[in-house]
Design an enzyme around this catalytic site. Structure first.
Site, PDB file in Angstrom:
ATOM      1  N   GLY A  46       0.826  -1.161  -0.240  1.00  0.00           N
ATOM      2  CA  GLY A  46      -0.089   0.009   0.050  1.00  0.00           C
ATOM      3  C   GLY A  46       0.954   1.270   0.084  1.00  0.00           C
ATOM      4  O   GLY A  46       2.068   1.198   0.469  1.00  0.00           O
ATOM      5  N   GLN A  51       2.841   9.772   1.212  1.00  0.00           N
ATOM      6  CA  GLN A  51       4.205   9.230   1.027  1.00  0.00           C
ATOM      7  C   GLN A  51       5.057   9.632   0.065  1.00  0.00           C
ATOM      8  O   GLN A  51       6.464   9.226  -0.006  1.00  0.00           O
ATOM      9  CB  GLN A  51       4.094   7.643   1.318  1.00  0.00           C
ATOM     10  CG  GLN A  51       3.394   7.392   2.396  1.00  0.00           C
ATOM     11  CD  GLN A  51       3.506   5.613   2.660  1.00  0.00           C
ATOM     12  OE1 GLN A  51       2.286   5.134   1.808  1.00  0.00           O
ATOM     13  NE2 GLN A  51       4.259   5.196   3.056  1.00  0.00           N
ATOM     14  N   CYS A  89       5.814  -0.466   6.845  1.00  0.00           N
ATOM     15  CA  CYS A  89       5.426   0.922   6.234  1.00  0.00           C
ATOM     16  C   CYS A  89       6.735   1.302   5.299  1.00  0.00           C
ATOM     17  O   CYS A  89       7.892   1.186   5.890  1.00  0.00           O
ATOM     18  CB  CYS A  89       4.994   2.225   7.117  1.00  0.00           C
ATOM     19  SG  CYS A  89       4.614   3.568   6.213  1.00  0.00           S
ATOM     20  N   LEU A  90       6.225   1.528   4.135  1.00  0.00           N
ATOM     21  CA  LEU A  90       7.383   2.150   3.078  1.00  0.00           C
ATOM     22  C   LEU A  90       8.206   3.265   3.797  1.00  0.00           C
ATOM     23  O   LEU A  90       9.533   3.622   3.139  1.00  0.00           O
ATOM     24  CB  LEU A  90       7.006   2.127   1.857  1.00  0.00           C
ATOM     25  CG  LEU A  90       6.355   1.068   0.965  1.00  0.00           C
ATOM     26  CD1 LEU A  90       5.960   1.036  -0.256  1.00  0.00           C
ATOM     27  CD2 LEU A  90       7.668  -0.277   0.975  1.00  0.00           C
ATOM     28  N   HIS A 131      -4.148   1.208   7.710  1.00  0.00           N
ATOM     29  CA  HIS A 131      -3.109   2.004   7.690  1.00  0.00           C
ATOM     30  C   HIS A 131      -2.892   3.057   6.653  1.00  0.00           C
ATOM     31  O   HIS A 131      -2.484   3.991   6.817  1.00  0.00           O
ATOM     32  CB  HIS A 131      -2.017   0.842   7.418  1.00  0.00           C
ATOM     33  CG  HIS A 131      -0.662   1.242   7.331  1.00  0.00           C
ATOM     34  ND1 HIS A 131       0.458   0.626   7.927  1.00  0.00           N
ATOM     35  CD2 HIS A 131       0.026   1.936   6.449  1.00  0.00           C
ATOM     36  CE1 HIS A 131       1.628   1.188   7.925  1.00  0.00           C
ATOM     37  NE2 HIS A 131       1.239   2.136   6.757  1.00  0.00           N
ATOM     38  N   GLU A 132      -3.453   2.760   5.404  1.00  0.00           N
ATOM     39  CA  GLU A 132      -3.358   3.763   4.355  1.00  0.00           C
ATOM     40  C   GLU A 132      -4.266   4.820   4.447  1.00  0.00           C
ATOM     41  O   GLU A 132      -3.846   6.256   4.479  1.00  0.00           O
ATOM     42  CB  GLU A 132      -3.611   2.975   2.894  1.00  0.00           C
ATOM     43  CG  GLU A 132      -2.862   2.123   2.459  1.00  0.00           C
ATOM     44  CD  GLU A 132      -1.383   2.318   2.818  1.00  0.00           C
ATOM     45  OE1 GLU A 132      -1.057   3.403   2.626  1.00  0.00           O
ATOM     46  OE2 GLU A 132      -0.552   1.459   2.923  1.00  0.00           O
ATOM     47  N   HIS A 135      -2.831   7.377   7.242  1.00  0.00           N
ATOM     48  CA  HIS A 135      -1.725   8.320   6.421  1.00  0.00           C
ATOM     49  C   HIS A 135      -2.375   9.587   5.909  1.00  0.00           C
ATOM     50  O   HIS A 135      -1.970  10.843   6.037  1.00  0.00           O
ATOM     51  CB  HIS A 135      -1.224   7.621   5.083  1.00  0.00           C
ATOM     52  CG  HIS A 135       0.238   6.888   5.211  1.00  0.00           C
ATOM     53  ND1 HIS A 135       1.127   7.200   5.794  1.00  0.00           N
ATOM     54  CD2 HIS A 135       0.302   5.385   5.134  1.00  0.00           C
ATOM     55  CE1 HIS A 135       2.115   6.372   6.037  1.00  0.00           C
ATOM     56  NE2 HIS A 135       1.675   5.085   5.637  1.00  0.00           N
TER      57      HIS A 135
HETATM   58 ZN    ZN Z   1       2.497   3.376   5.659  1.00  0.00          ZN
END
Ligand code: ZN
Length: 157
Positions: A46, A51, A89-90, A131-132, A135
């Site tokens: 995701g 991000q 998480c990226l 999670h997304e 963000h």
């Molecule tokens: Zn993330």
């Protein structure tokens, strides 16, 4: 195909509230394509627009590698159950931590033509929705980690 630079924890853009998308322009479509490319390149499941430094309520998700999901202006309608497991998480590379999430999540969002739809998910997909969407309100999963944030290598032992 364009890979965008993924912002990492500590970058202020990750703590801002994103704006609603009111129209999908050519630029927005390019952003969405780049977000998918960037997510697949980074082997993530995701990615949210902040991000890559864009404060818009857009996120892309693919938990199987074969089911791309685009959510514009997503809202969680319903949740149930509970799951506790490792999350990553990226924007927090090399780290993982235990987070409890609902096991079922129903979301309302808009597609690329700003047509509304509903989508539901369980397990990893439910986790990704939560999670997304967080963000988009400037929150990272590390705020919810139970215990310590771990290095991925230690967690896999
Ligand atoms: Zn993330």
């Amino acid at each position: 195909m364009a890979i965008r630079n993924i912002r990492e924890m500590g970058d202020a853009v990750l703590n801002k509230t994103c704006k609603e998308v009111k129209e999908v322009t050519g630029r927005t479509k390019m952003l969405i394509q780049d977000m998918f490319d960037t997510m697949y390149e980074a082997q993530g499941v995701g990615l949210a627009a902040p991000q890559v430094g864009i404060l818009k309520r857009i996120t892309v998700i693919d938990v199987t590698g074969e089911d791309p999901i685009l959510l514009i202006n997503p809202v969680i309608l319903e949740t149930s159950g509970e799951q506790t497991g490792n999350e990553g998480c990226l924007s927090v590379p090399g780290k993982t931590g235990v987070v409890t999430r609902p096991n079922y999540v129903k979301v309302r969002a808009y597609d690329e033509n700003l047509r509304p739809f509903e989508i539901e998910g369980t397990e990893l997909l439910a986790r990704a929705f939560c999670h997304e969407i967080e963000h988009l309100d400037g929150h990272l999963y590390v705020e919810k980690v139970e215990g310590e944030l771990m290095d991925v290598e230690d967690a896999e032992e």
